[in-house]
Design a protein around this motif. Structure first.
Motif, PDB file in Angstrom:
ATOM      1  N   LEU B  88       0.843  -1.201   0.000  1.00 30.48           N
ATOM      2  CA  LEU B  88       0.000   0.000   0.000  1.00 30.48           C
ATOM      3  C   LEU B  88       0.874   1.247   0.000  1.00 30.48           C
ATOM      4  CD1 LEU B  88      -2.163  -1.397   2.876  1.00 30.48           C
ATOM      5  CD2 LEU B  88      -3.101  -0.935   0.607  1.00 30.48           C
ATOM      6  N   ASP B  89       0.572   2.170  -0.910  1.00 30.44           N
ATOM      7  CA  ASP B  89       1.259   3.461  -0.836  1.00 30.44           C
ATOM      8  C   ASP B  89       0.425   4.415   0.017  1.00 30.44           C
ATOM      9  OD1 ASP B  89      -0.801   4.231  -2.503  1.00 30.44           O
ATOM     10  OD2 ASP B  89       0.471   4.469  -4.279  1.00 30.44           O
ATOM     11  N   LEU B  90       0.934   5.632   0.193  1.00 29.20           N
ATOM     12  CA  LEU B  90       0.234   6.577   1.070  1.00 29.20           C
ATOM     13  C   LEU B  90      -1.150   6.920   0.533  1.00 29.20           C
ATOM     14  CD1 LEU B  90       1.234   8.164   3.745  1.00 29.20           C
ATOM     15  CD2 LEU B  90       2.831   6.634   2.612  1.00 29.20           C
ATOM     16  N   ALA B  91      -1.248   7.032  -0.784  1.00 25.58           N
ATOM     17  CA  ALA B  91      -2.559   7.361  -1.371  1.00 25.58           C
ATOM     18  C   ALA B  91      -3.576   6.274  -1.047  1.00 25.58           C
ATOM     19  CB  ALA B  91      -2.421   7.550  -2.882  1.00 25.58           C
ATOM     20  N   ALA B  92      -3.146   5.016  -1.125  1.00 21.13           N
ATOM     21  CA  ALA B  92      -4.059   3.903  -0.826  1.00 21.13           C
ATOM     22  C   ALA B  92      -4.481   3.934   0.648  1.00 21.13           C
ATOM     23  CB  ALA B  92      -3.384   2.575  -1.170  1.00 21.13           C
ATOM     24  N   LEU B  93      -3.549   4.249   1.534  1.00 21.41           N
ATOM     25  CA  LEU B  93      -3.891   4.320   2.958  1.00 21.41           C
ATOM     26  C   LEU B  93      -4.836   5.493   3.232  1.00 21.41           C
ATOM     27  CD1 LEU B  93      -0.373   3.485   4.397  1.00 21.41           C
ATOM     28  CD2 LEU B  93      -2.449   2.100   4.693  1.00 21.41           C
ATOM     29  N   ARG B  94      -4.576   6.618   2.592  1.00 19.42           N
ATOM     30  CA  ARG B  94      -5.429   7.790   2.820  1.00 19.42           C
ATOM     31  C   ARG B  94      -6.821   7.595   2.242  1.00 19.42           C
ATOM     32  NH1 ARG B  94      -1.031  11.031   1.164  1.00 19.42           N
ATOM     33  NH2 ARG B  94       0.239  11.736   2.918  1.00 19.42           N
ATOM     34  N   ALA B  95      -6.959   6.668   1.295  1.00 18.57           N
ATOM     35  CA  ALA B  95      -8.274   6.422   0.693  1.00 18.57           C
ATOM     36  C   ALA B  95      -9.176   5.597   1.609  1.00 18.57           C
ATOM     37  CB  ALA B  95      -8.098   5.719  -0.655  1.00 18.57           C
ATOM     38  N   LEU B  96      -8.576   4.963   2.631  1.00 20.83           N
ATOM     39  CA  LEU B  96      -9.379   4.174   3.578  1.00 20.83           C
ATOM     40  C   LEU B  96      -9.975   5.109   4.631  1.00 20.83           C
ATOM     41  CD1 LEU B  96      -6.856   1.219   3.891  1.00 20.83           C
ATOM     42  CD2 LEU B  96      -9.126   1.135   2.804  1.00 20.83           C
ATOM     43  N   PRO B  97     -11.079   4.710   5.279  1.00 24.80           N
ATOM     44  CA  PRO B  97     -11.710   5.604   6.266  1.00 24.80           C
ATOM     45  C   PRO B  97     -10.732   5.937   7.398  1.00 24.80           C
ATOM     46  CG  PRO B  97     -13.173   3.778   5.714  1.00 24.80           C
ATOM     47  CD  PRO B  97     -11.834   3.465   5.099  1.00 24.80           C
ATOM     48  N   PRO B  98     -10.450   7.241   7.626  1.00 25.94           N
ATOM     49  CA  PRO B  98      -9.489   7.618   8.660  1.00 25.94           C
ATOM     50  C   PRO B  98     -10.097   7.599  10.064  1.00 25.94           C
ATOM     51  CG  PRO B  98     -10.290   9.573   7.549  1.00 25.94           C
ATOM     52  CD  PRO B  98     -10.971   8.411   6.878  1.00 25.94           C
ATOM     53  N   VAL B  99      -9.232   7.317  11.024  1.00 24.34           N
ATOM     54  CA  VAL B  99      -9.622   7.339  12.432  1.00 24.34           C
ATOM     55  C   VAL B  99      -8.585   8.198  13.164  1.00 24.34           C
ATOM     56  CG1 VAL B  99      -9.789   5.917  14.519  1.00 24.34           C
ATOM     57  CG2 VAL B  99     -10.751   5.097  12.360  1.00 24.34           C
ATOM     58  N   THR B 100      -9.037   8.993  14.134  1.00 22.43           N
ATOM     59  CA  THR B 100      -8.123   9.802  14.939  1.00 22.43           C
ATOM     60  C   THR B 100      -8.260   9.415  16.405  1.00 22.43           C
ATOM     61  OG1 THR B 100      -8.211  11.663  13.394  1.00 22.43           O
ATOM     62  CG2 THR B 100      -7.517  12.158  15.654  1.00 22.43           C
ATOM     63  N   HIS B 101      -7.131   9.146  17.049  1.00 18.10           N
ATOM     64  CA  HIS B 101      -7.120   8.907  18.498  1.00 18.10           C
ATOM     65  C   HIS B 101      -6.181   9.898  19.176  1.00 18.10           C
ATOM     66  CE1 HIS B 101      -9.525   5.359  18.267  1.00 18.10           C
ATOM     67  NE2 HIS B 101      -8.651   4.658  17.578  1.00 18.10           N
ATOM     68  N   ARG B 102      -6.634  10.461  20.285  1.00 19.07           N
ATOM     69  CA  ARG B 102      -5.770  11.308  21.119  1.00 19.07           C
ATOM     70  C   ARG B 102      -5.056  10.399  22.115  1.00 19.07           C
ATOM     71  NH1 ARG B 102      -8.037  16.923  23.141  1.00 19.07           N
ATOM     72  NH2 ARG B 102      -8.005  17.029  20.869  1.00 19.07           N
ATOM     73  N   VAL B 103      -3.724  10.374  22.035  1.00 19.44           N
ATOM     74  CA  VAL B 103      -2.945   9.388  22.778  1.00 19.44           C
ATOM     75  C   VAL B 103      -1.808  10.076  23.537  1.00 19.44           C
ATOM     76  CG1 VAL B 103      -1.426   7.363  22.545  1.00 19.44           C
ATOM     77  CG2 VAL B 103      -3.478   7.561  21.118  1.00 19.44           C
ATOM     78  N   THR B 104      -1.696   9.758  24.820  1.00 18.07           N
ATOM     79  CA  THR B 104      -0.531  10.159  25.607  1.00 18.07           C
ATOM     80  C   THR B 104       0.528   9.090  25.472  1.00 18.07           C
ATOM     81  OG1 THR B 104      -1.819  11.483  27.159  1.00 18.07           O
ATOM     82  CG2 THR B 104       0.306  10.660  27.940  1.00 18.07           C
ATOM     83  N   MET B 105       1.706   9.506  25.040  1.00 18.82           N
ATOM     84  CA  MET B 105       2.797   8.576  24.814  1.00 18.82           C
ATOM     85  C   MET B 105       3.928   8.927  25.772  1.00 18.82           C
ATOM     86  SD  MET B 105       4.597   7.772  21.113  1.00 18.82           S
ATOM     87  CE  MET B 105       3.044   7.909  20.227  1.00 18.82           C
ATOM     88  N   GLU B 106       4.557   7.901  26.312  1.00 18.43           N
ATOM     89  CA  GLU B 106       5.643   8.120  27.269  1.00 18.43           C
ATOM     90  C   GLU B 106       6.760   7.137  26.961  1.00 18.43           C
ATOM     91  OE1 GLU B 106       4.471   7.554  31.365  1.00 18.43           O
ATOM     92  OE2 GLU B 106       6.385   8.311  32.142  1.00 18.43           O
ATOM     93  N   CYS B 107       7.997   7.576  27.125  1.00 17.08           N
ATOM     94  CA  CYS B 107       9.121   6.668  26.922  1.00 17.08           C
ATOM     95  C   CYS B 107       9.203   5.709  28.103  1.00 17.08           C
ATOM     96  CB  CYS B 107      10.425   7.443  26.784  1.00 17.08           C
ATOM     97  SG  CYS B 107      11.836   6.380  26.389  1.00 17.08           S
ATOM     98  N   ALA B 108       9.460   4.440  27.800  1.00 11.67           N
ATOM     99  CA  ALA B 108       9.572   3.430  28.860  1.00 11.67           C
ATOM    100  C   ALA B 108      10.712   3.756  29.823  1.00 11.67           C
ATOM    101  CB  ALA B 108       9.786   2.047  28.254  1.00 11.67           C
ATOM    102  N   GLY B 109      11.684   4.542  29.346  1.00  9.23           N
ATOM    103  CA  GLY B 109      12.833   4.879  30.184  1.00  9.23           C
ATOM    104  C   GLY B 109      12.689   6.190  30.933  1.00  9.23           C
ATOM    105  N   ASN B 110      11.487   6.778  30.905  1.00  7.45           N
ATOM    106  CA  ASN B 110      11.288   8.053  31.592  1.00  7.45           C
ATOM    107  C   ASN B 110      11.692   7.937  33.062  1.00  7.45           C
ATOM    108  OD1 ASN B 110      10.632  10.733  31.838  1.00  7.45           O
ATOM    109  ND2 ASN B 110       8.410  10.421  31.899  1.00  7.45           N
ATOM    110  N   GLY B 111      12.451   8.920  33.554  1.00  8.44           N
ATOM    111  CA  GLY B 111      12.876   8.916  34.952  1.00  8.44           C
ATOM    112  C   GLY B 111      14.173   8.181  35.224  1.00  8.44           C
ATOM    113  N   ARG B 112      14.747   7.582  34.175  1.00 12.06           N
ATOM    114  CA  ARG B 112      15.917   6.713  34.363  1.00 12.06           C
ATOM    115  C   ARG B 112      17.100   7.422  35.040  1.00 12.06           C
ATOM    116  NH1 ARG B 112      16.749   5.273  29.108  1.00 12.06           N
ATOM    117  NH2 ARG B 112      15.770   3.219  29.255  1.00 12.06           N
ATOM    118  N   ALA B 113      17.331   8.679  34.662  1.00 13.40           N
ATOM    119  CA  ALA B 113      18.546   9.361  35.152  1.00 13.40           C
ATOM    120  C   ALA B 113      18.479   9.686  36.638  1.00 13.40           C
ATOM    121  CB  ALA B 113      18.813  10.633  34.351  1.00 13.40           C
ATOM    122  N   ARG B 114      17.282   9.538  37.240  1.00 15.54           N
ATOM    123  CA  ARG B 114      17.150   9.784  38.687  1.00 15.54           C
ATOM    124  C   ARG B 114      17.305   8.502  39.495  1.00 15.54           C
ATOM    125  NH1 ARG B 114      17.740  15.128  39.624  1.00 15.54           N
ATOM    126  NH2 ARG B 114      16.230  16.400  38.527  1.00 15.54           N
TER     127      ARG B 114
END
Lengths: 377, 377
Positions: B88-114
């Motif tokens: 699939l190229d980008l045009a093919a993906l964009r032709a499919l019904p789009p979905v939007t999710h609001r997502v909080t993302m965090e690095c698994a290593g957050n806080g490591r230096a402490r």
């Protein structure tokens, strides 16, 4: 984390905000320097591949906090020694004829963390640079509209970010001599767009100054006031910080334009932790960017033997963007073993990057050549 | 800078890419850790004020280099144990019904230096987080179109970034169990837009995986291949890295969903160098965000006496974004002197943030409470 101890309670700003200093010999990177490195960020060097740096990859340095800002209610005032004080909202600024300049911006402290001894501040290695298309209104247009009085000598720019630095509570504030503020080349902008979009918060939303050719400290972000003065500005960021000094008790020279520098896109692929580059034996194209805020870059040389010998790299033709970096490339045939790659820029004033560190207490304007260790396997 | 010495020339990847390790007691931050901190960056904590993180402020971790990518020629292949392999190229993906999710993302290593002792890797303090609106095609839609065969157990995702890590040369690659890959909530996306614009290079341009609720390592960037397998994937990022281990010779448990965490917008204004916060005596609103990838956040408590006493903060009402952070606030009357402020989240599974460090060799999933030292003057 703790800047205070029980029984030693802070009673004034001077207790929480200490003088500038230089690290002791062999003193390692502190948690305070790391906290600055985690907030601010450089350009990942592979992003030198883009003529214009995409959003989020351009280096960022914020002295205090990114302030909250509402473009709909933001007002820029122009006052002091002018005949007609102005108060302009974003709509009024956007109604004036827009100008776009492509500008390479670099932090005056770039390279600081590699200096010996190390000035203790934002610990840049070599990556505090970026290039953007800035759109806005020429500052000289606004100053002409306000009518600068005969006795004015400087324009003072005030940003909305507020903090304390070496004991001095302040809004971030810098000045330019009137000749620079009204020049046609480089032309200073009051910019409201970066790469065709509204400024991101960390780049000064909704308004910032852009001073082509000057280090980043001059490009005041979150700009809300311009005051014309009849005496030179002596505020903290002008007279205390951003000076070239060998000793803390000398006045020093002001930090202004960007010294020449070339950076290379590290070739091959990296080790995650050491960032050591691995390349394969055989022909390879080395490439990168070079810039100077003083005069056009006229030459880039590369060395593949840690500076023992040099050869000329090919410079891309001038593209009409006098204040933006130039692309360069050179071909190299990698042979098995370790190598240290280096590039060195020279500008039309004849200034070449030094091979030994130019040192000053602030770690400013340090354009020591980059060294890129690679291993050919 | 030098990972090799004369007379000790590297002859294999193992010589330039060493095993994971834990810092010695009192070992300071190294230049290698600083180089990672200069490339990657966290969320400046004042940016917790935005519901959706503006471009360039969302945390970024890139294992190797940001690869060059051309959206016009990019192809996503879906193969392995499927009835109908897809390209699939980008045009093919964009032709499919789009979905939007609001997502909080965090690095698994957050806080490591402490952590004590400190695992040597990307030295996050506490700021490796961000929230975005990701738009794309549900992975389950693509898998349904390809027709997953009965014997498939996992989907393996390959990104275009290439490097070496602990001696293993690799493209970045991770897998998900089929049940997670095809779930409707959280729904995994093949995303081509972030906050309504094409993905920036550092966030996976032109395609990345988004796995709501999981730590960042699952959200494979520069995604170009999905392969269904009939055995669990045992590649480096699945079976070697990203495991909870106390000793280096144990297999460990996989790192998956985000543990609950609350962060506070540091109140007042900062000192440039120490980042110590200065507040004025009197009433003050404390606010921030809280999230968990395991279950909704049900409670945030704050402490203004370094964890000796706690009181409930007010949580904003649910806004329909189940995988995004929630806003919280609490009022405090500051009195002269130093204070240490803390916030602590609890989720619907009853898990509260710990007050002492959860330690493992990789420094993963460490959700120790944040401490914000302030001085009231």
């Amino acid at each position: 984390m703790d800047s205070h101890r029980p029984g030693d309670e802070p009673r004034s700003l001077a207790d929480v905000s200490t003088p500038g200093r230089v690290a002791a010999p062999d003193e390692a990177i502190s948690h305070e320097e790391l906290a600055l490195a985690a907030r601010n960020h450089g350009l990942p060097l592979e992003a030198l591949r883009y003529d214009v740096t995409p959003p989020g990859l351009h280096y960022v340095l914020v002295h205090y906090d990114i302030p909250p800002a509402d473009a709909d209610t933001w007002t820029l005032t122009v006052g002091g020694h002018v005949r007609t004080p102005l108060a302009l909202d974003l709509a009024a600024l956007r109604a004036l004829p827009p100008v776009t300049h492509r500008v390479t911006m670099e932090c005056a402290g770039n390279g600081r963390a590699r200096l010996t001894p190390r000035p203790v501040s934002q610990p840049w290695l070599v990556e505090a640079v970026g290039t953007a298309d800035w759109t806005g209104v020429p500052l000289r247009t606004l100053l002409a509209e306000a009518g600068v009085e005969q006795d004015a000598v400087e324009a003072v720019f005030t940003g909305a970010d507020h903090g304390v630095e070496r004991g001095v509570e302040q809004d971030y504030r810098r000045s330019l001599p009137l000749a620079n503020a009204t020049a046609s080349d480089p032309e200073v902008l009051v910019a409201y767009a970066m790469n065709g979009a509204p400024l991101p918060p960390q780049h000064g939303h909704p308004l910032r100054l852009v001073v082509p050719g000057w280090y980043g400290m001059a490009h005041v972000k979150w700009l809300h006031d311009i005051t014309l003065t009849d005496t030179p500005f002596t505020g903290f960021q002008q007279a205390v910080a951003y000076r070239y000094r060998q000793a803390s008790d000398e006045p020093g020279d002001p930090v202004t334009r960007i010294a020449p520098r070339a950076l290379m896109i590290p070739p091959g692929f990296p080790d995650f932790m050491t960032r050591t580059r691995v390349v394969r034996p055989g022909p390879l194209r080395l490439e990168g960017r070079a810039w100077s805020g003083r005069a056009p870059v006229t030459q880039v040389e590369i060395s593949t033997d840690d500076g023992h010998s040099w050869e000329a790299a090919a410079l891309s033709p001038p593209d009409g963007h006098a204040w933006s970096w130039r692309h360069w490339h050179a071909d190299w045939t990698a042979t098995a073993g370790p190598h240290t790659l280096t590039a060195r820029a020279t500008d039309a004033e004849g200034t070449a990057q030094p091979l030994t560190q130019p040192w000053n207490r602030g770690g400013f304007g340090n354009n020591l050549v980059q060294r890129v260790p690679v291993v050919c396997l």
